[in-house]
Design an enzyme around this catalytic site. Sequence first.
Site, PDB file in Angstrom:
ATOM      1  N   HIS A 168      40.106  40.220  35.380  1.00 18.51           N
ATOM      2  CA  HIS A 168      39.024  40.483  36.335  1.00 18.51           C
ATOM      3  C   HIS A 168      38.285  41.782  35.964  1.00 18.51           C
ATOM      4  O   HIS A 168      37.867  42.542  36.834  1.00 18.51           O
ATOM      5  CB  HIS A 168      39.596  40.567  37.757  1.00 18.51           C
ATOM      6  CG  HIS A 168      38.670  40.057  38.834  1.00 18.51           C
ATOM      7  ND1 HIS A 168      38.759  38.790  39.368  1.00 18.51           N
ATOM      8  CD2 HIS A 168      37.637  40.640  39.498  1.00 18.51           C
ATOM      9  CE1 HIS A 168      37.831  38.633  40.305  1.00 18.51           C
ATOM     10  NE2 HIS A 168      37.143  39.732  40.399  1.00 18.51           N
ATOM     11  N   TYR A 177      35.913  30.751  45.452  1.00 18.70           N
ATOM     12  CA  TYR A 177      36.955  31.483  46.166  1.00 18.70           C
ATOM     13  C   TYR A 177      37.349  30.600  47.338  1.00 18.70           C
ATOM     14  O   TYR A 177      36.475  30.246  48.146  1.00 18.70           O
ATOM     15  CB  TYR A 177      36.421  32.819  46.708  1.00 18.70           C
ATOM     16  CG  TYR A 177      36.408  33.947  45.712  1.00 18.70           C
ATOM     17  CD1 TYR A 177      37.526  34.239  44.926  1.00 18.70           C
ATOM     18  CD2 TYR A 177      35.290  34.765  45.572  1.00 18.70           C
ATOM     19  CE1 TYR A 177      37.508  35.294  44.027  1.00 18.70           C
ATOM     20  CE2 TYR A 177      35.268  35.825  44.672  1.00 18.70           C
ATOM     21  CZ  TYR A 177      36.387  36.078  43.905  1.00 18.70           C
ATOM     22  OH  TYR A 177      36.374  37.124  43.011  1.00 18.70           O
ATOM     23  N   LYS A 186      40.735  30.646  36.807  1.00 21.51           N
ATOM     24  CA  LYS A 186      40.338  31.958  36.277  1.00 21.51           C
ATOM     25  C   LYS A 186      41.273  33.046  36.795  1.00 21.51           C
ATOM     26  O   LYS A 186      41.462  33.165  38.015  1.00 21.51           O
ATOM     27  CB  LYS A 186      38.909  32.283  36.696  1.00 21.51           C
ATOM     28  CG  LYS A 186      38.427  33.687  36.317  1.00 21.51           C
ATOM     29  CD  LYS A 186      36.948  33.850  36.603  1.00 21.51           C
ATOM     30  CE  LYS A 186      36.407  35.208  36.191  1.00 21.51           C
ATOM     31  NZ  LYS A 186      36.703  36.274  37.142  1.00 21.51           N
ATOM     32  N   SER A 232      28.814  32.719  41.349  1.00 24.26           N
ATOM     33  CA  SER A 232      29.920  33.136  42.222  1.00 24.26           C
ATOM     34  C   SER A 232      29.792  32.533  43.619  1.00 24.26           C
ATOM     35  O   SER A 232      28.679  32.365  44.126  1.00 24.26           O
ATOM     36  CB  SER A 232      29.922  34.665  42.337  1.00 24.26           C
ATOM     37  OG  SER A 232      30.788  35.085  43.368  1.00 24.26           O
ATOM     38  N   THR A 290      38.975  30.876  40.990  1.00 18.50           N
ATOM     39  CA  THR A 290      39.464  32.242  40.736  1.00 18.50           C
ATOM     40  C   THR A 290      40.697  32.511  41.587  1.00 18.50           C
ATOM     41  O   THR A 290      40.674  32.337  42.806  1.00 18.50           O
ATOM     42  CB  THR A 290      38.371  33.280  41.027  1.00 18.50           C
ATOM     43  OG1 THR A 290      37.265  33.012  40.163  1.00 18.50           O
ATOM     44  CG2 THR A 290      38.869  34.697  40.783  1.00 18.50           C
TER      45      THR A 290
HETATM   46  C1  FNR Z   1      33.315  40.463  39.249  1.00 14.92           C
HETATM   47  N1  FNR Z   1      34.156  39.393  38.928  1.00 14.92           N
HETATM   48  C2  FNR Z   1      34.163  38.278  39.749  1.00 14.92           C
HETATM   49  N2  FNR Z   1      34.947  37.202  39.434  1.00 14.92           N
HETATM   50  C3  FNR Z   1      34.923  36.085  40.201  1.00 14.92           C
HETATM   51  O1  FNR Z   1      35.619  35.130  39.898  1.00 14.92           O
HETATM   52  N3  FNR Z   1      34.117  36.023  41.310  1.00 14.92           N
HETATM   53  C4  FNR Z   1      33.310  37.055  41.678  1.00 14.92           C
HETATM   54  O2  FNR Z   1      32.598  36.968  42.686  1.00 14.92           O
HETATM   55  C5  FNR Z   1      33.356  38.249  40.897  1.00 14.92           C
HETATM   56  N4  FNR Z   1      32.603  39.329  41.252  1.00 14.92           N
HETATM   57  C6  FNR Z   1      32.550  40.432  40.425  1.00 14.92           C
HETATM   58  C7  FNR Z   1      31.714  41.498  40.763  1.00 14.92           C
HETATM   59  C8  FNR Z   1      31.594  42.577  39.885  1.00 14.92           C
HETATM   60  C9  FNR Z   1      30.688  43.719  40.250  1.00 14.92           C
HETATM   61  C10 FNR Z   1      32.327  42.590  38.676  1.00 14.92           C
HETATM   62  C11 FNR Z   1      32.164  43.710  37.686  1.00 14.92           C
HETATM   63  C12 FNR Z   1      33.176  41.552  38.372  1.00 14.92           C
HETATM   64  C13 FNR Z   1      34.930  39.394  37.678  1.00 14.92           C
HETATM   65  C14 FNR Z   1      34.122  38.807  36.516  1.00 14.92           C
HETATM   66  O3  FNR Z   1      33.973  37.422  36.660  1.00 14.92           O
HETATM   67  C15 FNR Z   1      34.806  39.022  35.160  1.00 14.92           C
HETATM   68  O4  FNR Z   1      36.131  38.563  35.217  1.00 14.92           O
HETATM   69  C16 FNR Z   1      34.805  40.484  34.686  1.00 14.92           C
HETATM   70  O5  FNR Z   1      33.629  41.148  35.082  1.00 14.92           O
HETATM   71  C17 FNR Z   1      34.917  40.512  33.183  1.00 14.92           C
HETATM   72  O6  FNR Z   1      34.995  41.823  32.704  1.00 14.92           O
HETATM   73  P1  FNR Z   1      33.728  42.647  32.112  1.00 14.92           P
HETATM   74  O7  FNR Z   1      32.937  41.713  31.235  1.00 14.92           O
HETATM   75  O8  FNR Z   1      32.954  43.105  33.309  1.00 14.92           O
HETATM   76  O9  FNR Z   1      34.401  43.737  31.386  1.00 14.92           O
END
Ligand code: FNR
Length: 377
Positions: free
Chosen positions: A273, A155, A249, A121, A181
Site C-alpha cells: 500500500h 473496499y 490487492k 478507487s 483491496t
Molecule cells: C492509496 N492507495 C489506495 N489503494 C486502494 O486500494 N484504494 C485506495 O483508495 C487507495 N488510496 C490511496 C490514496 C493515496 C493518497 C495513496 C498514496 C495511496 C494505495 C495505492 O493503490 C498503491 O498501493 C500505492 O500508492 C503504491 O505505492 P506508490 O506508487 O505510491 O509508491
Amino acid sequence: MTGTPAPQPPLTAIPGDLQSLSDYERRAERHMPPETWHHIQAGAGAGTSLAANRMQFDRYRLVPRMLTDMQGATTGMELFGLRHAAPILLAPVAYHRLAHPQGELATASAATALDTTMVVSTLSSIPLEDIAQAARAAAVELGRTAPPPLWFQLYVQPDRAYTAELIHRAEAAGYQVLVFTVDASVKRSDFTLPPDVDAANLRGMPRLSQNASAAGGQIVFGTPLLDAAPTWESLAWLRTATKLPIVVKGLLSPHDAKRAVEHGADGIIVSNHGGRVLDGLIPPLDALPAMVEAVEDRIPLLLDSGVRHGTDVLKALALGARAVLIGRPQVHALAVAGMQGVAHMLHILRAELELAMVQTGCARPAAIQRHHLADGS
Ligand code: FNR
C-alpha cells in the site's frame, strides 16, 4: 504576513524541466496545501517501509543484452483476456480532487490518451459512472473505438448489500476487472477531507470512521471498523457475487497467495500500500519471488509500491510480476498540470520502459527474465 504561501494553480503548459517522475514529485508540493501534501506522501510510522520501497529497486542492476532484432517490439500484453498497451497501470488512489478540481475525470482522460488502464478507487471523488463516461468520451475524441480496459477497486462496506450495489454499479458502467483491496481496513490517519471533496460513490451509504481507534476505551480490537474488515469468507462471497475477474490487492505472503488462488482469485497485486499502512513491512519486490513460486503460474501477480522509473518496471517483471501499478506519481502529475501532467508522466514512464527493453534486448514484456538482473546488494 508569515505562513505558508497559497498553493499554486495547476500549470497550463508543461515546462521543459519536468523530465522524470521525480521532477513531478519535487514540483507537486507547491501545488497542494501542506496538509494534503503530507497526506499523499506520508508513510506509516517512521517511514521505513516507504524508504525500503525505493531501495528494493535500487538493489538490482540490469544486465544489458546487445544486437537483438527489435523490429515489431511492443510493450503490449494481455491480462484476464484484455489487451493492455503496457504492463503499467494507474493504482487506485482515493480522492483525486484533492490534487486537481477535475479529479478523476482528468486522470481518466489522460489514461485513455496514453492507452493506460486506470484502477478507479471505491473512494473516488467523482462517481464511478462519470469517470467511465470521461474515459469513453476521451476515446471518441481521439478517434478510438473504446478506451483501455477500466478496472474498479473495491473496499467492502460494512453492509454487504451496499457492497453488492457497488459491484453492480461498476459492472453496469463497464468496468472489466474488480480489485479487492484487503490490506487497509484499519489504518491511522489524522487527515480531514476539505468540505468540497467526498467519497462520491458512497453518498447515502452508512460509513464507519476510517480511524483505527474509537471512543469508549476501545483501541483497535473490538471496534466496529475491525469487525467489518474483510476475511477469506468475504473473498468466497465476492466470487459468487460477480463474474468479473477478481484481483486481490495487498498480499505479501506466499501462504496468502496460495489461499487466494484456492478462494478463486484471478490475480494478486503484491503491495504494501505504498508503505502507508504499517511500518516495517517486507517490500513487495522482496516478497515477489516466493509468491510467484507459490502460485505456480496459475494466476498473474502484479506489483506496486515505489515504482518510479521504467527500469523499475523491468526489474519487477524480471522477478516475475506481469505488470506494475503506480500510485503517488499520478497525484503529483495531476496537481502539477492536470490531465496534461498525467498524460506526460505516463509518456515518460512508457518511454523509459521502452529504452530499458531496448538495452536489455527484450522485444516483449514476456521476454524480460531473471537473467536480465544482477543482485547488486
Ligand atoms: C492509496 N492507495 C489506495 N489503494 C486502494 O486500494 N484504494 C485506495 O483508495 C487507495 N488510496 C490511496 C490514496 C493515496 C493518497 C495513496 C498514496 C495511496 C494505495 C495505492 O493503490 C498503491 O498501493 C500505492 O500508492 C503504491 O505505492 P506508490 O506508487 O505510491 O509508491
